[in-house]
Motif scaffolding. Sequence first.
Motif, PDB file in Angstrom:
ATOM      1  N   ASP A   4       0.889  -1.275   0.044  1.00 25.61           N
ATOM      2  CA  ASP A   4       0.026   0.052   0.203  1.00 25.61           C
ATOM      3  C   ASP A   4       0.779   1.469  -0.138  1.00 25.61           C
ATOM      4  O   ASP A   4       0.223   2.253  -0.234  1.00 25.61           O
ATOM      5  CB  ASP A   4      -0.990  -0.058   1.291  1.00 25.61           C
ATOM      6  N   TYR A  71      -7.196   7.122   2.635  1.00 28.46           N
ATOM      7  CA  TYR A  71      -7.073   5.663   3.012  1.00 28.46           C
ATOM      8  C   TYR A  71      -6.265   5.467   4.257  1.00 28.46           C
ATOM      9  O   TYR A  71      -6.069   4.354   4.785  1.00 28.46           O
ATOM     10  CB  TYR A  71      -6.350   5.051   1.890  1.00 28.46           C
ATOM     11  N   TYR A 154      -0.068   7.449  -0.463  1.00 31.95           N
ATOM     12  CA  TYR A 154      -0.888   7.477  -1.605  1.00 31.95           C
ATOM     13  C   TYR A 154      -0.003   7.704  -3.007  1.00 31.95           C
ATOM     14  O   TYR A 154       1.025   8.573  -2.839  1.00 31.95           O
ATOM     15  CB  TYR A 154      -1.970   8.318  -1.523  1.00 31.95           C
ATOM     16  N   TYR A 197     -10.455   9.875  -7.353  1.00 32.59           N
ATOM     17  CA  TYR A 197      -9.571   9.045  -6.805  1.00 32.59           C
ATOM     18  C   TYR A 197      -8.021   9.334  -7.494  1.00 32.59           C
ATOM     19  O   TYR A 197      -7.115   8.942  -7.026  1.00 32.59           O
ATOM     20  CB  TYR A 197      -9.642   7.483  -6.691  1.00 32.59           C
ATOM     21  N   TRP A 219      -5.613   3.010  -6.186  1.00 35.42           N
ATOM     22  CA  TRP A 219      -7.070   2.225  -6.477  1.00 35.42           C
ATOM     23  C   TRP A 219      -6.654   1.383  -7.746  1.00 35.42           C
ATOM     24  O   TRP A 219      -7.333   0.346  -7.775  1.00 35.42           O
ATOM     25  CB  TRP A 219      -7.753   3.054  -6.466  1.00 35.42           C
TER      26      TRP A 219
END
Length: 230
Positions: A4, A71, A154, A197, A219
């Motif tokens: 992630d 997230y 991210y 996103y 994503w």
Amino acid sequence: MTEDKFSRRQLLKWVGGGLLFNAVGTLLYDPLGKLIMPVNAKLSEAFYAPKLVPEFDLHQVDLKKLIVNSYNGTPEIDGRAFRLAVSGQVQQDLRLSLADLQQMPYRSEIIQHVCVEGWAAVVQWGGVRLADVLDRAGVKPQGKYVYFASADGYYESWDLAAALHPQTLLAYQKNDGLLPAEHGGPLRLATPVKLGYKLSKWVTEIIVTDRLLPKRGYWEDQGYDWFAGI
């Protein structure tokens, strides 16, 4: 680094070490999706035209409708120490403070933020055009894609055409006020030509590449569309 998370070191390792989009890279995640994605992206880019999107009036701004999505929580960023790094396929690496960005030509726009979850909000964003930042760095002819790394881990990637769209901003203001931390302050992406996103918050680094890498976006690596144009 977890699956992630995203780091500049890992990205440069992909660029320099050869772990690029190839027969192995397409199988890192969902095999069918990864095989179809390049075709879908090419078709999307072929139909994409960098036209100005109609904007809204001030009275249409949704003061409370923009939903906070994160997230990994809201990172703590010292605005005084903040620096935006720009590197990769550029003529000159940059490290820009908020003051540096605020001294560049300012643009304000009232546009619609569209979320894949099914909601939308009209927001006034203020900041500097991403095209102006990339122009200052000088994108090399081989530069085709733009990667964004954020303070919370991210990561995202865009086609260069959308990054250079005149309504694509690195925003440091929202609804005529300082961009709140929960909405991406001190710096986030804003544009009317991409789904929500794709609009990374807390942007700290921009890397221009000559190709798409195995990790295309947080994503997207879970099956979402890469191009995500509106």
